[in-house]
Design an enzyme around this catalytic site. Structure first.
Site, short mmCIF file in Angstrom:
data_model
loop_
_atom_site.label_atom_id
_atom_site.label_comp_id
_atom_site.label_asym_id
_atom_site.label_seq_id
_atom_site.Cartn_x
_atom_site.Cartn_y
_atom_site.Cartn_z
N ASP A 77 1.07 -1.23 0.21
CA ASP A 77 0.04 -0.13 0.19
C ASP A 77 0.94 1.30 -0.05
O ASP A 77 2.27 1.25 0.60
CB ASP A 77 -1.03 0.11 1.26
CG ASP A 77 -1.73 -1.18 1.37
OD1 ASP A 77 -2.57 -1.54 0.19
OD2 ASP A 77 -1.94 -1.92 2.35
N ASP A 79 0.76 5.36 0.81
CA ASP A 79 0.19 6.79 1.45
C ASP A 79 0.88 7.92 1.07
O ASP A 79 2.06 8.05 0.82
CB ASP A 79 -0.01 6.60 2.96
CG ASP A 79 -0.72 5.46 3.31
OD1 ASP A 79 -1.58 4.99 2.55
OD2 ASP A 79 -0.48 4.86 4.47
N ASP A 177 3.31 7.88 14.92
CA ASP A 177 3.42 7.01 16.17
C ASP A 177 5.08 6.63 16.23
O ASP A 177 5.58 6.92 17.10
CB ASP A 177 2.76 5.83 16.12
CG ASP A 177 2.54 5.16 14.83
OD1 ASP A 177 3.42 5.61 13.88
OD2 ASP A 177 1.67 4.22 14.45
#
Length: 606
Positions: A77, A79, A177
């Site tokens: 994926d 982003d 994070d």
């Protein structure tokens, strides 16, 4: 000073004690150092970045895709992060959709059907202190009205409910994070932007939280699950979680109770469907708090040693590694099959039909294990269909096999059946039969069904023999005339049948024919067209022994019938004797055609 005094009287922390977090220092790492292969970057992700750049915005590939590129893996994926707002991003692409309330992002869709790909585009977010956010009682679902129009909000535990305040890139990096997920890659200039020494952590194979871990877990307790997922996913590459990152995990576990169950359910599925399910289960077993994350996750850890569940987890990892799609319904169906099977057996023992018992067992398991969380929609329908297919694999006659292979979810149901065969629940022979049938043409399928029918007849025959305890008689069964049977012989036949037992009387071949012929006492005569008694009927069936038996003279109709049958078979002068015999019926029926053609008509002409 006076302001601090007021804060002290009101029980609020002093303003000067609030430390602004460090946003780090921007470092641009060139391609000569990071060695990212541009061929591993998806062309559609490049297109999104270039489209935003042409519109005057900043845009970078961000997150786990950059981490995978740095270790030489092709990301699954991609982003993209930009300083354009969601509305501005949506206007630049033909197929773009704004989703989410907590974090508003844009999905840019390329392609259609199963070949489609989604590029997730997020806007740089500002780093805001939780003390400055709106405080809301409840969670996302219970406080929807209070959260309407609010851009930044937290609940009573400090968990972020809304985070849609835009800011610069350095603040966006600080609110992420882990350091290895907080780097930005520019596919045009091929530089990596790093604010928190993420490049060094990648080289050291360390998973480290940005900022103070306990505070970050309070902001979003789901980061506890993300830390476990990354540790399991990256462990084959040598990554280990930092001690400071792992230390507060157990104390922060109660924070997960504030997260909506639907989100926890989705995070649980991510743990088992990222291609590292076995590593995740083993890590959770070592940590010992899988039940605190989600009950189904604890069940997966407890049953990981079961060959059936272990096979399902390994098969899921294999399919993800091969780039094949995986369905959560299949994995959950495997995980809960033991419960369904046990409940099914209880329902059958309660004298319910098999299919009804299976449906009731499925409902019972749904109520006990899943409840109303994502289990009553398409996921539950797919799981139910997989389970309900299993009894149908035992039926290989009629049109059942054709209708079964035409089912939309047949492949998932058959994979489930094949997994059952691998652990000995069903035979490999049956699984191989269905594998061949599902891929064969019509001619081969007909041969397979004929073979299955013959096999089923043999099994039924063996079952009957095992029930009766004796082999069925073979050879020709000779029938005798009913007129030649005496009362003594009838009694001896009845005594023999009684001695053989009730099971053989119902299912086996009779030893003699009279009992069967008594049920055919009212059959029509074939030559004279009248009702013949059993003696004449059986005499016609066995002419060698019973054709010479005469009937009493007090029954002339029977004599005429018998003579007519003999005349039709022999022809010649006997036909005239048959025509001269006086009929005893008032109304004559049309004579039936005999074996010799028009013998009755010739007799009448003579």
């Amino acid at each position: 000073m006076i302001k601090n005094l007021f804060h002290k009287l009101l029980g609020k922390p002093a303003a000067e004690k609030r430390r602004r977090p460090s946003f780090g220092k921007r470092v641009e790492v060139p391609a000569s150092i990071h060695h990212i292969d541009p061929a591993l970057v998806d062309d559609r992700a490049k297109d999104v970045v270039q489209t935003l750049r042409r519109a005057g915005f900043d845009a970078y590939i961000v997150g786990g895709a950059v981490r995978d590129l740095l270790v030489g893996l092709k990301p699954k994926d991609f982003d993209v992060a930009t300083n354009a707002t969601p509305e501005e991003v949506k206007r630049l692409f033909r197929r773009a959709f704004i989703i989410g309330r907590r974090f508003r992002i844009v999905h840019v869709v390329y392609g259609r059907g199963r070949e489609h790909e989604v590029i997730e585009v997020s806007t740089f977010r500002a780093y805001l202190d939780a003390a400055d956010a709106a405080h809301v009682n409840g969670n996302e679902k219970t406080s929807r009205r209070a959260l309407e129009g609010v851009e930044h909000a937290v609940d009573a535990s400090g968990r972020l409910l809304r985070d849609n305040v835009w800011g610069p890139q350095e603040e966006d990096a600080a609110r992420r994070d882990f350091t290895i997920n907080a780097m930005y890659y520019d596919p045009e200039s091929e530089i990596v932007v790093d604010y928190h020494k993420g490049m060094a952590d990648v080289q050291k194979r360390v998973i480290r939280m940005i900022g103070e871990p306990a505070l970050r877990y309070h902001e979003d307790p789901v980061r506890i699950i993300r830390a476990i997922r990354f540790a399991a996913k990256l462990s084959p590459l040598g990554f280990k979680a930092d001690k400071a990152t792992v230390a507060p995990l157990r104390d922060c576990l109660p924070l997960l109770t504030h997260v909506p169950q639907s989100r926890m359910f989705d995070e649980m599925l991510k743990l088992l469907q990222t291609g590292h399910a076995m590593a995740t289960v083993e890590l959770l077993a070592r940590l010992g708090f899988a039940d605190a994350i989600y009950p189904l996750l604890g069940l997966a850890v407890d049953r990981a040693s079961d060959p059936f569940v272990r096979g399902a987890l390994q098969d899921t990892d294999r399919r993800v590694g091969e780039g094949k799609p995986v369905a959560p319904s299949f994995l959950l169906a495997c995980l809960l099959w033991q419960d369904v099977r046990e409940a099914w057996q209880r329902q059958v023992h309660a004298h319910k039909p098999a299919f009804v018992a299976l449906q009731d067992a499925i409902d019972e398991v749904f109520e006990a294990r899943i409840g109303d969380v994502s289990g009553r929609g398409k996921l539950a329908a797919d799981m139910r269909e997989i389970w309900m297919m299993q009894p149908r694999f035992d039926k290989r006659t009629g049109n059942g096999p054709y209708s079964l292979v035409a089912q939309l979810r047949f492949r998932a149901g058959f994979d489930f059946f094949r997994l059952r065969a691998s652990v000995g629940e069903v035979t490999d022979e049956l699984a191989d039969w269905w594998q061949t049938f599902s891929t064969a043409n019509d001619a081969v399928r007909d041969d397979l069904l004929a073979e299955a029918r013959e096999q089923q007849r043999q099994q039924q025959k063996q079952a009957r023999q095992a029930t009766t305890g004796k082999v069925k008689p073979t050879g020709k069964v000779h029938r005798v005339s009913g007129a030649s049977l005496s009362t003594a012989s009838e009694e001896s036949v009845e005594a023999e049948a009684s001695a053989q037992g009730q099971a053989e009387t119902l299912h086996g071949e009779p030893d003699s024919a009279p009992a069967r012929k008594r049920r055919k006492r009212h059959r029509k005569g074939t030559a004279a067209g009248i009702d013949a008694p059993p003696a004449a009927d059986m005499g016609a069936a066995e002419p060698s022994a019973s054709s010479s038996i005469s009937t009493p003279s007090t029954q002339p109709g029977m004599a005429v019938s018998q003579e007519a049958a003999s005349a039709s078979a022999a022809g010649g002068d006997d036909e005239r004797d048959l025509a001269a015999a006086p009929p005893k019926r008032r109304r004559r029926r049309k004579p039936a055609a005999s074996a010799e053609g028009d013998a009755p008509r010739q007799a009448a002409d003579d």
